[in-house]
Design a protein around this motif. Structure first.
Motif, short mmCIF file in Angstrom:
data_model
loop_
_atom_site.label_atom_id
_atom_site.label_comp_id
_atom_site.label_asym_id
_atom_site.label_seq_id
_atom_site.Cartn_x
_atom_site.Cartn_y
_atom_site.Cartn_z
N HIS A 173 7.09 13.07 3.46
CA HIS A 173 6.23 12.53 2.40
C HIS A 173 6.61 11.07 2.10
CE1 HIS A 173 3.34 13.16 -0.78
NE2 HIS A 173 4.15 12.55 -1.64
N VAL A 174 5.65 10.33 1.60
CA VAL A 174 5.89 8.93 1.27
C VAL A 174 7.01 8.82 0.21
CG1 VAL A 174 4.06 8.89 -0.51
CG2 VAL A 174 4.76 6.76 0.61
N ASP A 175 7.85 7.83 0.37
CA ASP A 175 8.96 7.56 -0.57
C ASP A 175 10.10 8.58 -0.51
OD1 ASP A 175 8.15 5.18 -1.50
OD2 ASP A 175 7.28 5.91 -3.37
N GLY A 177 12.16 8.62 1.86
CA GLY A 177 13.29 7.91 2.46
C GLY A 177 13.29 7.83 3.98
N LYS A 178 12.11 7.96 4.61
CA LYS A 178 12.05 7.91 6.07
C LYS A 178 12.54 6.57 6.60
CE LYS A 178 7.59 8.72 6.02
NZ LYS A 178 7.34 9.01 4.62
N THR A 179 12.01 5.48 6.01
CA THR A 179 12.37 4.16 6.49
C THR A 179 13.84 3.87 6.24
OG1 THR A 179 10.14 3.57 5.81
CG2 THR A 179 11.57 1.76 6.46
N THR A 180 14.31 4.25 5.07
CA THR A 180 15.71 4.02 4.74
C THR A 180 16.62 4.78 5.71
OG1 THR A 180 14.96 3.98 2.45
CG2 THR A 180 17.33 3.97 2.79
N ASN A 272 17.12 14.66 1.85
CA ASN A 272 17.62 13.32 1.56
C ASN A 272 17.82 13.13 0.05
OD1 ASN A 272 18.36 10.65 2.13
ND2 ASN A 272 16.25 9.91 1.88
N LYS A 273 18.48 12.05 -0.29
CA LYS A 273 18.73 11.65 -1.68
C LYS A 273 19.60 12.66 -2.42
CE LYS A 273 14.27 9.24 -1.95
NZ LYS A 273 13.26 8.66 -2.81
N ASP A 275 22.39 12.19 -3.33
CA ASP A 275 23.24 11.46 -4.27
C ASP A 275 22.63 11.45 -5.68
OD1 ASP A 275 21.82 8.37 -4.32
OD2 ASP A 275 21.30 9.73 -2.72
N LEU A 276 21.34 11.74 -5.78
CA LEU A 276 20.69 11.65 -7.09
C LEU A 276 21.11 12.81 -8.00
CD1 LEU A 276 17.03 10.65 -6.14
CD2 LEU A 276 18.76 9.22 -7.22
N SER A 308 22.31 11.46 2.41
CA SER A 308 21.84 10.39 1.54
C SER A 308 21.71 9.16 2.43
CB SER A 308 22.85 10.12 0.42
OG SER A 308 22.54 8.86 -0.15
N ALA A 309 20.47 8.79 2.67
CA ALA A 309 20.23 7.63 3.54
C ALA A 309 20.78 6.38 2.87
CB ALA A 309 18.74 7.49 3.81
N LEU A 310 20.65 6.33 1.55
CA LEU A 310 21.07 5.15 0.80
C LEU A 310 22.58 5.01 0.81
CD1 LEU A 310 19.44 3.04 -0.88
CD2 LEU A 310 20.21 4.28 -2.91
P1 GDP Z 1 9.53 6.24 3.00
O1 GDP Z 1 8.25 5.94 2.31
O2 GDP Z 1 9.67 7.70 3.27
O3 GDP Z 1 9.77 5.41 4.23
O4 GDP Z 1 10.68 5.93 1.95
P2 GDP Z 1 11.64 4.66 1.82
O5 GDP Z 1 12.67 4.69 2.88
O6 GDP Z 1 10.82 3.45 1.68
O7 GDP Z 1 12.40 5.01 0.46
C1 GDP Z 1 11.71 5.14 -0.76
C2 GDP Z 1 12.65 4.85 -1.89
O8 GDP Z 1 13.68 5.83 -1.93
C3 GDP Z 1 13.36 3.50 -1.75
O9 GDP Z 1 13.44 2.92 -3.03
C4 GDP Z 1 14.75 3.86 -1.24
O10 GDP Z 1 15.73 2.95 -1.64
C5 GDP Z 1 14.97 5.20 -1.91
N1 GDP Z 1 15.89 6.05 -1.15
C6 GDP Z 1 15.83 6.33 0.16
N2 GDP Z 1 16.86 7.13 0.51
C7 GDP Z 1 17.58 7.35 -0.60
C8 GDP Z 1 18.77 8.11 -0.89
O11 GDP Z 1 19.39 8.74 -0.04
N3 GDP Z 1 19.19 8.11 -2.18
C9 GDP Z 1 18.56 7.42 -3.17
N4 GDP Z 1 19.05 7.48 -4.38
N5 GDP Z 1 17.45 6.70 -2.93
C10 GDP Z 1 16.95 6.65 -1.67
#
Ligand code: GDP
Length: 673
Positions: A173-175, A177-180, A272-273, A275-276, A308-310
């Motif tokens: 899904h969008v956001d 964290g795919k790109t991250t 993913n995420k 850490d939140l 956690s990609a971040l």
């Molecule tokens: P995409 O639309 O799936 O490609 O998502 P993005 O990679 O653009 O990430 C969307 C948002 O989620 C960005 O603000 C990232 O910084 C945040 N994000 C991605 N991975 C993580 C993670 O592991 N932890 C946290 N806290 N935020 C993340």
């Protein structure tokens, strides 16, 4: 067609059934006996299962034969034992008759072709051999050249084969964290001097982990994934499904699951995420169950990693799992084989011309080679690896950026080698002609109206449907009605390849192309871009507000009662960059800004919003040759004897007549107002 049968070395049930002279139901029943439940005629089974079920059928056939033989023997013996006694003779005669009746009944039964003729195992082996031979015989120069060339090789591994990296696509899904995640993974093994990360993306990247390589497709999301598949090219070996731990499974996650399943590609879930503070991985796992993805820890076969990609946590674990899953797949390639690759991405650079990222699937690619991708061709001037470093050659399994083609090919196009630019040019011209002819006749997608023709001379055919609706309730209601009518009608297998809530999008259309399906919308709309794409890909979108009408149409279609209606649709736009005289004509040098221009199309030329010409696009040229059609973002020359007043900055819109369904049009008119 080979693709219909094979999908990653698997066999579709309906196809195997057809070959064995059985109905799909009979095969499904036998599979049931083997403990394989919930399969449909469109499901694919692996070779081992196919053999097991063939074995079971063989045993059943043998038993049937033996019991038939036994009763005949009994009848014969009875007749021989008491020859003098009339009664016994009568009895024997009666038995003989009975046996004959049974025999007739057996003959009338939809018996597998091999019951008398050959062992099903032998039949299956022969079937596999035939499929392979067919794949080899396929002409090299079709419009979609040989998706099999870029499919993973099967069978025994030749001695000169090398291990090749798995190709991974990240969906979700969008956001979420795919790109991250991709960025984080790309930077896991960056050496010190490259610190700051890789910024230039070529469409695919390579990661080295524990001495093994993994190739990641850079464009996340299922649109690109399915678009490739729609062209017949299945490059992904593993899907990493990203689900945010705080958000859980969302509509695009569901779509992604559908697409990965339709492609038969193993899924690794990356939660993913984590850490939140609001992260709840357990809830995500629960939700996965609702989509038939059972995590390994709960006894299923889906690998789940928490990351956690971040914060870069859990990435090693994820990479390790990818390698583990790919190990089972035993991927190999032949660097000595004739070259074949697939276009991952392509763009036009003012300084270098078309730049194309190719994933090399077979053989080796070197500077100086002549290659062709669809109708784009050229001698390779430069090769760059995924980090932008110039290289001389690259072998199978790896992505590479190529400079030297004369046009921008489409992603998913298959690339092959030619002996010389002259040969490539001839081939490109042939293909253009074929494409033009094909465009005039039919298309890649399925049309409901074609059902009647499909059925012609066949006992049974498949109708694949991508179903979208305004709410889950209505989608399910429509789905169960469709499935019910499919069960009622002998002649067709209705197979809903994807169902979801929402508007019909481009992604649904690509899935429809990939699965040769029609798209059915119930109480919903199609986006403009989806309509345009459906148009280009010849996919039928049908809209309904009443379930009964959909069912009625399917029945009408089977009887050949659906009547076509025509409508004018825009296929592309272009901008005039230059004007030059060409004998008695004046040609406009243009860039195609959207869609495509096509010879013979109706064109409207506007200047500052005012129409200055309307007529037929007579001549279309690309460099020094005539072409049937040309796609954005390529440049071309347009001319017609009817118009000489071209000016720089003029806009061209091209239109063609297309067949639409009356009901679809009336619904579209209603919804678009
Ligand atoms: P995409 O639309 O799936 O490609 O998502 P993005 O990679 O653009 O990430 C969307 C948002 O989620 C960005 O603000 C990232 O910084 C945040 N994000 C991605 N991975 C993580 C993670 O592991 N932890 C946290 N806290 N935020 C993340």
């Amino acid at each position: 067609m080979v693709l219909e049968v094979w999908d990653l070395g698997k066999i579709r049930i309906f196809s195997l059934a057809r070959h064995l002279g059985l109905r799909s139901e009979a095969l499904l029943e036998a599979l049931n006996e083997l403990g394989i439940e919930g399969a449909t005629p469109a499901s694919a089974i692996d070779e081992e299962t196919a053999k097991a079920v063939a074995q079971l059928l063989a045993e059943q056939a043998k038993q049937a034969r033996e019991s038939a033989l036994a009763s005949k023997q009994a009848a014969d013996e009875a007749a021989v034992a008491e020859p003098g006694e009339e009664k016994a003779a009568e009895k024997a005669e009666a038995e003989e008759e009975e046996w004959e009746e049974e025999e007739e009944a057996r003959e009338e039964m939809p018996a597998p072709a091999f019951y008398e003729a050959e062992d099903p195992l032998v039949a299956l082996e022969r079937h596999l051999a035939e499929m392979e031979a067919q794949a080899k015989e396929e002409p090299r120069d079709s419009v979609t050249p040989l998706p099999e060339l870029v499919a993973r090789p099967r069978g025994p591994r030749p001695p000169n084969a090398i291990e090749v990296p798995p190709v991974v696509t990240v969906l979700g899904h969008v956001d979420h964290g795919k790109t991250t995640l991709l960025d984080a993974l790309r930077n896991t093994n960056i050496v010190e001097e490259e610190h700051g990360g890789i910024t230039q993306h070529i469409g695919a990247s390579e990661i080295e982990f524990e001495g093994k390589r993994i190739v990641f497709i850079d464009t996340p999301g299922h649109e690109a994934f399915t678009r490739m598949r729609a062209r017949g090219a299945q490059v992904t070996d593993i899907v990493v499904l990203v689900v945010a731990a705080d958000d859980g499974i969302m509509p695009q996650t569901v779509e992604a699951i559908g697409h990965a399943k339709a492609a038969n590609v193993p899924i690794i879930v990356a939660i993913n995420k984590i850490d939140l503070p609001g992260a709840n991985p357990e809830r995500v796992k629960q939700q996965l169950l609702e989509h038939d993805l059972v995590p390994e820890e709960w006894g299923g076969d889906v690998v789940v990693c928490e990351v956690s990609a971040l914060k870069r946590q859990g990435l090693d674990d994820l990479l390790e799992m990818i390698l583990l899953v790919s190990e089972v797949q035993q991927l190999w390639g032949e660097p000595d084989a004739e070259f074949a690759g697939i276009v991952i991405e392509a763009r036009l650079e003012p300084s270098e011309g078309p730049i194309v990222t190719i994933l090399v699937r077979r053989g080796t690619l070197s500077v100086g080679d002549t290659i062709i991708a669809g109708t784009a061709y050229g001698r390779i001037r430069r090769l760059r690896d995924w980090r932008g470093k110039s290289i001389k050659s690259i072998e199978c399994g790896r992505p590479v950026e190529v400079v030297g083609l004369n046009a921008v090919p489409e992603a998913g196009e298959i690339v092959t080698a030619c002996k010389s630019p002259k040969e490539a040019r001839q081939l490109a011209e042939e293909r253009l002609k074929m494409r033009h002819d094909a465009e005039l006749s039919a298309g890649s997608g399925m049309r409901l109206q074609a059902l009647y023709d499909e059925l012609h001379g066949k006992e049974r055919t498949e109708l694949n449907i991508v179903l979208k609706g305004d709410a889950w309730g209505s989608v399910e209601a429509m789905a169960s009605s469709l499935e019910a009518i499919g069960r009622q009608m002998e002649e067709i297998d209705i197979n809903i390849v994807h169902r979801a809530v929402g508007e019909i999008t481009e992604s649904d259309v690509t899935l429809a192309v990939a699965s040769k399906a029609i798209v059915l919308g119930y109480n919903t709309k199609a986006t403009e871009s989806a309509r345009r794409m459906a148009e280009d890909e010849h996919v039928e979108i049908r809209m309904y507000n009443v379930i009964y009408e959909a069912l009625q149409d399917i029945q009408d279609a089977m009887l050949g009662l659906l009547k076509p209606v025509y409508e004018t649709r825009q296929i592309g736009t272009a901008e005039v960059l230059q004007v030059f005289p060409m004998g008695r004509l004046v040609a406009a040098g243009c860039r195609v800004t959207e869609g495509r221009l096509q010879r013979g199309a109706r064109m409207v030329v506007t200047r500052n919003g005012q129409q200055v010409f309307e007529g037929t696009l007579e001549t279309l040229r690309h460099f020094d040759r005539d072409v049937a059609s040309i796609e954005s973002p390529n440049e071309c020359g347009v001319s017609t004897p009817e118009f000489r007043g071209w000016q720089r900055g003029d806009k061209i819109e091209a239109f063609i007549e297309v067949e639409v369904d009356r009901r679809e049009r009336s619904t579209a008119d209603n919804t678009s107002g």
